[in-house]
Design a protein around this motif. Structure first.
Motif, PDB file in Angstrom:
ATOM      1  N   ASP A  76       0.827  -1.208   0.000  1.00  0.00           N
ATOM      2  CA  ASP A  76       0.000   0.000   0.000  1.00  0.00           C
ATOM      3  C   ASP A  76       0.863   1.260   0.000  1.00  0.00           C
ATOM      4  O   ASP A  76       0.504   2.277  -0.604  1.00  0.00           O
ATOM      5  CB  ASP A  76      -0.932  -0.007   1.214  1.00  0.00           C
ATOM      6  N   GLN A  80       0.643   4.301  -2.930  1.00  0.00           N
ATOM      7  CA  GLN A  80       0.307   5.690  -2.642  1.00  0.00           C
ATOM      8  C   GLN A  80       1.013   6.659  -3.586  1.00  0.00           C
ATOM      9  O   GLN A  80       0.581   7.801  -3.756  1.00  0.00           O
ATOM     10  CB  GLN A  80       0.690   6.028  -1.190  1.00  0.00           C
ATOM     11  N   SER A  84      -4.587   8.305  -8.044  1.00  0.00           N
ATOM     12  CA  SER A  84      -5.629   7.658  -7.243  1.00  0.00           C
ATOM     13  C   SER A  84      -6.378   6.565  -8.004  1.00  0.00           C
ATOM     14  O   SER A  84      -6.721   5.523  -7.433  1.00  0.00           O
ATOM     15  CB  SER A  84      -6.619   8.706  -6.731  1.00  0.00           C
ATOM     16  N   ASP A  85      -6.623   6.768  -9.301  1.00  0.00           N
ATOM     17  CA  ASP A  85      -7.367   5.743 -10.045  1.00  0.00           C
ATOM     18  C   ASP A  85      -6.543   4.465 -10.193  1.00  0.00           C
ATOM     19  O   ASP A  85      -7.081   3.358 -10.063  1.00  0.00           O
ATOM     20  CB  ASP A  85      -7.792   6.268 -11.415  1.00  0.00           C
ATOM     21  N   HIS A  87      -4.135   3.519  -8.106  1.00  0.00           N
ATOM     22  CA  HIS A  87      -4.039   2.964  -6.758  1.00  0.00           C
ATOM     23  C   HIS A  87      -5.260   2.107  -6.439  1.00  0.00           C
ATOM     24  O   HIS A  87      -5.143   0.966  -5.951  1.00  0.00           O
ATOM     25  CB  HIS A  87      -3.906   4.099  -5.746  1.00  0.00           C
ATOM     26  N   ASP A  88      -6.442   2.626  -6.717  1.00  0.00           N
ATOM     27  CA  ASP A  88      -7.665   1.892  -6.398  1.00  0.00           C
ATOM     28  C   ASP A  88      -7.776   0.617  -7.221  1.00  0.00           C
ATOM     29  O   ASP A  88      -8.193  -0.434  -6.705  1.00  0.00           O
ATOM     30  CB  ASP A  88      -8.885   2.784  -6.655  1.00  0.00           C
ATOM     31  N   ASP A  89      -7.412   0.675  -8.497  1.00  0.00           N
ATOM     32  CA  ASP A  89      -7.490  -0.519  -9.347  1.00  0.00           C
ATOM     33  C   ASP A  89      -6.549  -1.607  -8.849  1.00  0.00           C
ATOM     34  O   ASP A  89      -6.918  -2.784  -8.791  1.00  0.00           O
ATOM     35  CB  ASP A  89      -7.146  -0.159 -10.796  1.00  0.00           C
ATOM     36  N   MET A  91      -5.270  -2.010  -5.796  1.00  0.00           N
ATOM     37  CA  MET A  91      -5.667  -2.518  -4.483  1.00  0.00           C
ATOM     38  C   MET A  91      -6.777  -3.541  -4.598  1.00  0.00           C
ATOM     39  O   MET A  91      -6.893  -4.452  -3.775  1.00  0.00           O
ATOM     40  CB  MET A  91      -6.117  -1.359  -3.589  1.00  0.00           C
ATOM     41  N   GLY A  92      -7.594  -3.433  -5.648  1.00  0.00           N
ATOM     42  CA  GLY A  92      -8.654  -4.408  -5.863  1.00  0.00           C
ATOM     43  C   GLY A  92      -8.260  -5.568  -6.755  1.00  0.00           C
ATOM     44  O   GLY A  92      -9.085  -6.445  -7.040  1.00  0.00           O
ATOM     45  N   ARG A  96      -2.460  -9.052  -6.838  1.00  0.00           N
ATOM     46  CA  ARG A  96      -1.490  -8.011  -6.474  1.00  0.00           C
ATOM     47  C   ARG A  96      -0.301  -8.562  -5.689  1.00  0.00           C
ATOM     48  O   ARG A  96       0.753  -7.939  -5.643  1.00  0.00           O
ATOM     49  CB  ARG A  96      -2.172  -6.902  -5.688  1.00  0.00           C
TER      50      ARG A  96
END
Length: 408
Positions: A76, A80, A84-85, A87-89, A91-92, A96
């Motif tokens: 994580d 960072q 942001s887009d 990062h979110d993709d 993390m899901g 990963r």
């Protein structure tokens, strides 16, 4: 991955009990160790329990047959840095845990690369902008030698700059604390012989150095000093990462000063073991020779894929004994059935063992002196293949005839 059929020369060791099955004088491996010049009984018969990493070791997401255990990765923290887009993709993303690096190049689609996959995966349909790069640069901070990191992590961010010095691309590489690499050569670590690891980029040399440092310092109770030129082994920041155990770390202000810091480590800190990554210059090779002559065990990595590459490298060939041309007399040439000018090893090798890391879980181990002599005589040496099979087992195959394509 191809697994040779079972034979008397094949042995399987489960990763979990491998520490208790390391060679002892009373075990069948004793003749093998005598062959490699080991005649003394180890100082301790059991490995003392050392402190663990702060994160609990867990099996990686790839499931059974994965070549390692995985500790904390602080993924994580690296994500960072990304917009942001992205990062979110990520993390899901279910896979990963196998993420190797994220590529951000100006004017191109952002790309993620995963362990064991050919090529990469585009993260969005729009190109990377200068605003995306500026966001990452603000999060990373200062670059030294076009590299930067994050305190308390093992991640590395490398920059690509244009002629004016502006950053136009970033390689965000994931650093992980992988536990278990040291078990592949644990019998060699116990006997205090210097080991050189060679392999192409990305096969896990630095990751192996990290776990070997932990094993030597925590479990074998050695005084270990890491010469960490690019902060890849011990991580960024003044406090080294927990993955290296109790090993101490010397940072190098400039890559050109690595050889001086190596000598400083011996003269000032009384190490029993020195670990150094990416030996590449003649000065560093000479420093390794000087350290070995003082009775200090060396664990190092070098640029090159095989032992043959090392012999052909004029800066590093002395690490494996060096090469010289010798002119034979007529009688000697007839006796050897060779030409009058032959190649011979000119000195004892600095590293008695060379490990070719063909990939993360397939290593070819040489007894350097014997292998070099046979290669210079045009013969194929006998080597030892160490690999991981199913269920995290280490498979050791001895007396294999060496060739450049052993993995295939």
């Amino acid at each position: 991955m191809y697994t040779p059929p079972e034979s008397p020369a094949t042995m399987e060791l489960a990763v979990a009990p491998i520490r208790r099955l390391a060679p002892r004088a009373s075990m069948p491996e004793k003749p093998f160790l005598r062959h490699f010049g080991f005649h003394r009984r180890p100082a301790t018969s059991r490995r003392p329990r050392g402190p663990r990493l702060s994160a609990t070791s867990r099996r990686s997401a790839s499931g059974a047959g994965s070549p390692h255990f995985t500790g904390e990765d602080n993924l994580d923290a690296l994500l960072q840095v990304l917009p942001s887009d992205l990062h979110d993709d990520l993390m899901g993303e279910p896979g990963r845990s196998q993420l190797v690096e994220v590529i951000l190049d100006l004017g191109r689609l952002p790309e993620a690369r995963y362990q064991g996959e050919i090529g990469g995966k585009y993260l969005r349909p729009t190109e990377v902008t200068m605003k995306d790069l500026e966001h990452a640069l603000d999060a990373v901070g200062e670059f030294i030698d076009n590299r930067a990191g994050m305190a308390g992590t093992l991640h590395r961010i490398s920059a690509i700059k244009n002629r004016e010095g502006a950053v136009v691309g970033l390689t965000c590489r994931v650093g992980r604390a992988v536990i278990g690499h040291g078990d592949m050569v644990y019998d060699l670590l116990r006997y205090g012989k210097s080991i050189l690891f060679v392999g192409r980029p990305g096969v896990g040399k630095t990751t192996a150095m990290r776990d070997i440092a932990r094993v030597l310092s925590d479990e074998l109770c050695k005084r270990v000093v890491i010469v960490d030129t690019s902060n890849e082994i011990g991580g960024y920041g003044d406090v080294p990462h927990a993955a290296i155990g109790r090993a101490r770390r010397l940072q190098v202000p400039e890559p050109s000063l690595q050889h001086k810091v190596m000598i400083e480590a011996v003269e000032n800190h009384m190490p029993e073991v020195i670990i150094v990554d990416e030996i590449s210059t003649r000065a560093e090779a000479f420093a390794c020779q000087s350290i070995a002559e003082r009775g200090v065990m060396l664990i190092g990595t070098a640029h090159g894929e095989t032992l043959k590459n090392m012999l052909k490298n004029p800066n590093l060939s002395d690490l494996v004994g060096g090469v010289r041309a010798v002119t034979l007399g007529d009688d000697e040439a007839r006796l050897r059935r060779s030409r009058k000018i032959v190649l011979e090893r000119k000195a004892p090798p600095t590293f008695p063992f060379v490990v070719e890391m063909r990939n993360r879980c397939y290593w070819v181990m040489h007894r350097t002196e014997k292998s070099v002599d046979m290669l210079l005589n045009g013969k194929l040496p006998l080597v030892e293949v160490r690999k991981r099979g199913d269920q995290f087992k280490v498979v050791i195959e001895r007396w294999k005839i060496y060739n450049d394509n052993m993995l295939e």
